[in-house]
Design a protein around this motif. Sequence first.
Motif, mmCIF file in Angstrom:
data_model
loop_
_atom_site.group_PDB
_atom_site.id
_atom_site.type_symbol
_atom_site.label_atom_id
_atom_site.label_comp_id
_atom_site.label_asym_id
_atom_site.label_seq_id
_atom_site.Cartn_x
_atom_site.Cartn_y
_atom_site.Cartn_z
ATOM 1 N N ASP A 30 0.791 -1.115 0.162
ATOM 2 C CA ASP A 30 -0.257 0.043 0.571
ATOM 3 C C ASP A 30 0.985 1.017 -0.551
ATOM 4 O O ASP A 30 0.766 2.400 -0.341
ATOM 5 N N CYS A 31 2.016 1.026 0.732
ATOM 6 C CA CYS A 31 2.837 2.137 0.587
ATOM 7 C C CYS A 31 3.451 2.710 -0.513
ATOM 8 O O CYS A 31 4.320 3.627 -0.410
ATOM 9 N N GLY A 32 3.565 1.611 -1.520
ATOM 10 C CA GLY A 32 4.633 2.134 -2.141
ATOM 11 C C GLY A 32 5.742 1.100 -2.963
ATOM 12 O O GLY A 32 6.331 1.230 -4.242
ATOM 13 N N HIS A 33 6.562 0.589 -1.504
ATOM 14 C CA HIS A 33 7.027 0.020 -2.057
ATOM 15 C C HIS A 33 7.203 -1.410 -2.379
ATOM 16 O O HIS A 33 5.965 -1.797 -2.144
ATOM 17 N N ASN A 34 8.102 -2.218 -2.740
ATOM 18 C CA ASN A 34 7.690 -3.813 -2.978
ATOM 19 C C ASN A 34 9.202 -4.585 -2.306
ATOM 20 O O ASN A 34 9.808 -4.380 -1.490
ATOM 21 N N ARG A 52 4.562 -3.672 9.352
ATOM 22 C CA ARG A 52 4.514 -2.119 8.575
ATOM 23 C C ARG A 52 5.757 -3.360 7.813
ATOM 24 O O ARG A 52 6.550 -4.117 8.021
ATOM 25 N N CYS A 53 5.900 -1.447 6.485
ATOM 26 C CA CYS A 53 6.642 -1.825 5.832
ATOM 27 C C CYS A 53 8.706 -1.513 5.917
ATOM 28 O O CYS A 53 8.631 -1.053 7.118
ATOM 29 N N PRO A 54 9.040 -3.485 5.537
ATOM 30 C CA PRO A 54 10.661 -2.817 6.366
ATOM 31 C C PRO A 54 10.910 -2.153 5.524
ATOM 32 O O PRO A 54 12.349 -0.978 6.477
ATOM 33 N N GLN A 55 10.733 -1.114 5.050
ATOM 34 C CA GLN A 55 11.440 0.477 4.050
ATOM 35 C C GLN A 55 11.031 1.473 4.997
ATOM 36 O O GLN A 55 11.928 2.144 5.343
ATOM 37 N N CYS A 56 9.668 2.011 4.783
ATOM 38 C CA CYS A 56 9.156 2.938 5.759
ATOM 39 C C CYS A 56 8.445 3.079 6.713
ATOM 40 O O CYS A 56 8.080 4.042 7.634
ATOM 41 N N THR A 57 8.285 1.775 7.569
ATOM 42 C CA THR A 57 8.338 1.241 8.767
ATOM 43 C C THR A 57 6.427 2.347 8.511
ATOM 44 O O THR A 57 5.116 1.523 9.714
HETATM 45 ZN ZN LIG Z 1 7.289 1.605 2.889
#
Ligand SMILES: [Zn+2]
Length: 292
Positions: A30-34, A52-57
């Motif tokens: 959802d945040c745009g990361h892969n 949580r996204c590991p890149q942007c949390t």
């Molecule tokens: Zn993210």
Amino acid sequence: MSSRSPRKRLQAEATCPSCLEYFIDPMILDCGHNLCFRCISHIWRNPQVMARCPQCTAMVHRQNFKANLQLANMVEIARALGKQLKVERDGGKCCKKHQEALKLFCKDDKIPICLVCDRSKQHIKHHVVPVEEVDQEYQIWNCLETLREERDKILAYKTLMEKESQDLLDIGNALERCRNWKLENPVVVAPELKWCIWDICDITPYLKNVIEQFKDHLKSGFRLQKENLHFDPLTSGPWVVLSADCKTVTEGDQYRALSNNPESIYIPSFSPGRGHRADHRTQQTFNAVLYT
Ligand SMILES: [Zn+2]
Ligand SMILES: [Zn+2]
Ligand SMILES: [Zn+2]
Ligand SMILES: [Zn+2]
């Protein structure tokens, strides 16, 4: 703008932030990361739980993940580019048979081989190691290979030069022979013969002219004779029709009684109904009178 090279940036974009390898089946959050599909499965064991996204949390839900096909294609391109650069960095050497990078080294044959070669019958029982492990041996092979290529080029050039020098030698010999070749003294022609030849040369154009004039004369004479031709009506035949001006003769379609003139013409007919009459007059012809 980033100071990193475009190749490094492309590699970074194609790398998963979780496993730090090239993406495999990338999924977009959802945040745009892969993330790779297997990395998501590892992090989010419970599909109902937010994580949580590991890149942007940022908090994201697993159910919203979608396959990112465009990124998957880009990863393939980055991977192929990396391979190509590695081959170029290794001196551009790749397997001539399979066009793959020479990643392995066959200790038995003392040559670098590709992954496909490694599985072939030729090397399957050989001792094969990664090329990095035999750096020195590989470098020696690399030098020898370069020297071999250079030697082949020199040999090809030498053959070409030998052929060209042989050609030059042949030309030189031919020129030398020409230089040494003495012209024989011309044969002396008798003065009488010389005069005779000159006379013939002088008279030839005159004779040609005379022949042309004679030909013209003959042609005009024949034309004149044709125009003045006149058939004698008294010598006409039974199947012959003479024109009023006595200049042309045609075959008639009715039999006409012959005069008693023994010189009258007879045209024999072979068509049915007319019969064939042959007598001494068959060969007779009109008496043609030529008025000049
Ligand atoms: Zn993210
Ligand atoms: Zn991953
Ligand atoms: Zn190969
Ligand atoms: Zn081998």
